[in-house]
Design an enzyme around this catalytic site. Structure first.
Site, short mmCIF file in Angstrom:
data_model
loop_
_atom_site.label_atom_id
_atom_site.label_comp_id
_atom_site.label_asym_id
_atom_site.label_seq_id
_atom_site.Cartn_x
_atom_site.Cartn_y
_atom_site.Cartn_z
N ASP A 1 -7.08 1.27 9.39
CA ASP A 1 -6.89 1.44 7.94
C ASP A 1 -7.60 0.28 7.22
O ASP A 1 -6.96 -0.59 6.64
CB ASP A 1 -5.39 1.46 7.61
N TYR B 1 -5.97 -3.68 10.87
CA TYR B 1 -5.84 -3.90 9.41
C TYR B 1 -4.38 -3.63 9.04
O TYR B 1 -4.08 -2.81 8.17
CB TYR B 1 -6.78 -2.99 8.62
N ARG C 1 2.34 6.83 7.18
CA ARG C 1 3.16 6.01 8.09
C ARG C 1 4.25 6.87 8.72
O ARG C 1 4.54 6.77 9.91
CB ARG C 1 3.76 4.82 7.33
N ASP D 1 -4.79 -8.39 11.77
CA ASP D 1 -5.22 -8.55 10.38
C ASP D 1 -5.85 -9.94 10.25
O ASP D 1 -5.55 -10.84 11.02
CB ASP D 1 -4.04 -8.41 9.42
N CYS E 1 -10.52 4.34 2.38
CA CYS E 1 -10.01 4.37 0.99
C CYS E 1 -11.16 4.11 0.02
O CYS E 1 -10.95 3.69 -1.10
CB CYS E 1 -8.89 3.36 0.81
N TYR F 1 0.85 -1.20 0.00
CA TYR F 1 0.00 0.00 0.00
C TYR F 1 0.88 1.25 0.00
O TYR F 1 1.16 1.84 1.04
CB TYR F 1 -0.96 -0.03 1.20
N1 SAH Z 1 -2.36 -0.32 6.77
C1 SAH Z 1 -1.82 -1.24 5.79
C2 SAH Z 1 -2.80 -1.52 4.67
C3 SAH Z 1 -4.13 -2.09 5.10
S1 SAH Z 1 -5.03 -2.84 3.82
C4 SAH Z 1 -0.50 -0.73 5.28
O1 SAH Z 1 -0.07 0.37 5.69
O2 SAH Z 1 0.14 -1.40 4.49
C5 SAH Z 1 -6.36 -3.60 4.62
C6 SAH Z 1 -6.04 -4.87 5.37
O3 SAH Z 1 -7.22 -5.26 6.05
C7 SAH Z 1 -5.64 -6.08 4.55
O4 SAH Z 1 -4.39 -6.53 4.98
C8 SAH Z 1 -6.70 -7.15 4.82
O5 SAH Z 1 -6.16 -8.46 4.97
C9 SAH Z 1 -7.26 -6.68 6.14
N2 SAH Z 1 -8.65 -7.03 6.46
C10 SAH Z 1 -9.73 -6.96 5.65
N3 SAH Z 1 -10.86 -7.23 6.35
C11 SAH Z 1 -10.48 -7.47 7.63
C12 SAH Z 1 -11.18 -7.78 8.83
N4 SAH Z 1 -12.51 -7.89 8.85
N5 SAH Z 1 -10.47 -7.94 9.96
C13 SAH Z 1 -9.12 -7.84 9.94
N6 SAH Z 1 -8.40 -7.52 8.85
C14 SAH Z 1 -9.07 -7.34 7.70
#
Ligand code: SAH
Length: 399
Positions: free
Chosen positions: A303, A231, A212, A253, A343, A205
């Site tokens: 996120d 997430y 970050r 996650d 997003c 991402y």
């Molecule tokens: N913050 C991260 C990007 C997050 S993307 C970064 O900086 O790289 C969103 C993430 O949410 C993904 O990794 C996906 O696996 C996770 N995800 C989606 N639905 C979810 C849920 N219900 N509970 C936990 N994680 C989830």
């Protein structure tokens, strides 16, 4: 050259250099998938050159508004060079960069990300699909790189009537291992591993890069010790938290492979295993559990994935955003920091603010907006194409 004529009164969008023609605006004319067409107004006057897409409700995506422009290999090379030159002026502190962001770079449907010396691309429209080889060659020429991995597996392909396709497009086997797709980038001096074949999107991402960095600074400034990264994906915000001096970081996650990479990434940056926990769980359920256990955190990151791909999903998404924000606000220690994002293209920054405000009222928590956040500049929003804006966030300080 085939001509597409628009209905009377439907010319305004292209005249304002917005690159989309919806099916309902077309009076007559057609073409093959991705074929270059000349778009004219009701009076027959030239409006744009574009790519026809018979399957999509976005029937034409404009390549150029200049009648004298030829759509050929030189055109694609020039657009790619322009996009790359723009990035080089943005002062991006990483060798992971989005080089082409579709419509914003005059290449509707094309996404190109660079991770070190590997390029990834995604052909998300009939037009880019038609010019696939031309674009691949031009990209290698424009960057001087050799390795190019295709990630044409985004759901938008289905809307264009295109099948999914992934794999090396150029330079297979030139990496460290045969067909190696694992790469490490350096973002703000942090080492971050990703996999261009197995990761989400094109592997990482990139749009959250600057957020970050902000987070690391805020964690240090506020002296946050305990951090919950919801997430977390491969742990980008967790690495940032530890770089900012956090003592205990929990990454949550629902993807086990993402958490495995997060663990590697924290080790890669020299952090002790004891400083972090990884939780494979649904975030909503985990937040509820934390509340039951009366836990508190000095900083929380939310996120989530795209809850509302289009405005039609906004209402259901709004409830989901409100719920996690309410829970997170309740879990913040007094004076704590919440970084919360959406997003979803279908949720505007204004609507997101209202949703989080509602969450604060329900949680009985007041918070000050420290900063409004957006995507990194290599995912630009242009003046003509506001639809490109999708990532928005708030940095909140609990009062
Ligand atoms: N913050 C991260 C990007 C997050 S993307 C970064 O900086 O790289 C969103 C993430 O949410 C993904 O990794 C996906 O696996 C996770 N995800 C989606 N639905 C979810 C849920 N219900 N509970 C936990 N994680 C989830």
């Amino acid at each position: 050259m085939k001509t597409i004529q628009l209905r009377e009164g439907k010319e305004r969008s292209l005249q304002r250099r917005h690159p989309w023609v919806f099916s309902g605006s077309v009076a007559k004319g057609g073409g093959d998938a991705g074929e270059t067409v000349r778009v004219v107004g009701h009076d027959g006057g030239f409006l744009a050159w574009g790519a026809f897409s018979p399957a999509s409700s976005i029937r034409v995506r404009a390549w150029s508004f200049d009648a004298a422009q030829r759509i050929d290999a030189a055109f694609f090379l020039q657009r790619l060079q322009r996009a790359i030159a723009l990035r080089s002026r943005m002062g991006i502190a990483s060798d992971g960069q989005r080089l082409v962001h579709g419509e914003a770079d005059g290449l509707p449907g094309l996404v190109v990300d660079r991770y070190g010396d590997v390029l990834t691309l995604q052909f998300g429209s009939a037009g880019t699909e038609r010019w696939r080889d031309t674009i691949a060659d031009a990209l290698l020429q424009a960057t001087g790189l050799h390795r190019l991995y295709e990630r044409s597996d985004a759901s938008v392909r289905a809307l264009e009537g295109l099948p999914e396709r992934t794999g090396w497009l150029r330079g297979e086997g030139e990496g460290e291992g045969e067909g190696d797709t694992a790469i490490t980038i350096t973002e703000h001096g942090w080492q971050l591993g990703l996999d261009v074949a197995l990761g989400h999107k094109t592997g990482y991402y990139l749009d959250q890069r600057d957020n970050r960095h902000h987070f690391a600074r805020l964690v240090r400034q506020l002296g946050c010790r305990t951090v919950l990264n919801c997430y977390s994906y491969t742990g980008g915000f967790s690495v940032a938290a530890l770089a900012g001096g956090a003592q205990q970081v929990t990454s949550v996650d629902s993807s086990a492979p993402a958490l495995a990479l997060a663990r590697d990434n924290l080790r890669r940056n020299g952090h002790d295993d004891a400083a972090h926990a990884f939780v494979d769980a649904d975030v909503n359920a985990y937040l509820r559990q934390c509340l039951q256990d009366s836990r508190q955190f000095d900083a929380i990151v939310l996120d989530p994935p795209k809850f509302a791909p289009t405005a039609a999903h906004a209402e259901r998404a709004a409830r989901a955003y409100k719920d996690i924000n309410r829970l997170a606000l309740k879990l913040l220690a007094p004076g704590g920091l919440l970084l919360t994002f959406s997003c979803s293209g279908g949720v505007s920054a204004d609507l997101f603010h209202k949703i989080v405000a509602g969450a604060g009222i329900d949680a009985g928590v007041n918070a000050a907006i420290l900063q409004r956040l957006e995507g990194a500049p290599d995912h630009p929003t242009t003046l003509e194409f506001p639809e490109g804006e999708y990532l928005k966030g708030l940095a909140l300080l609990r009062c």
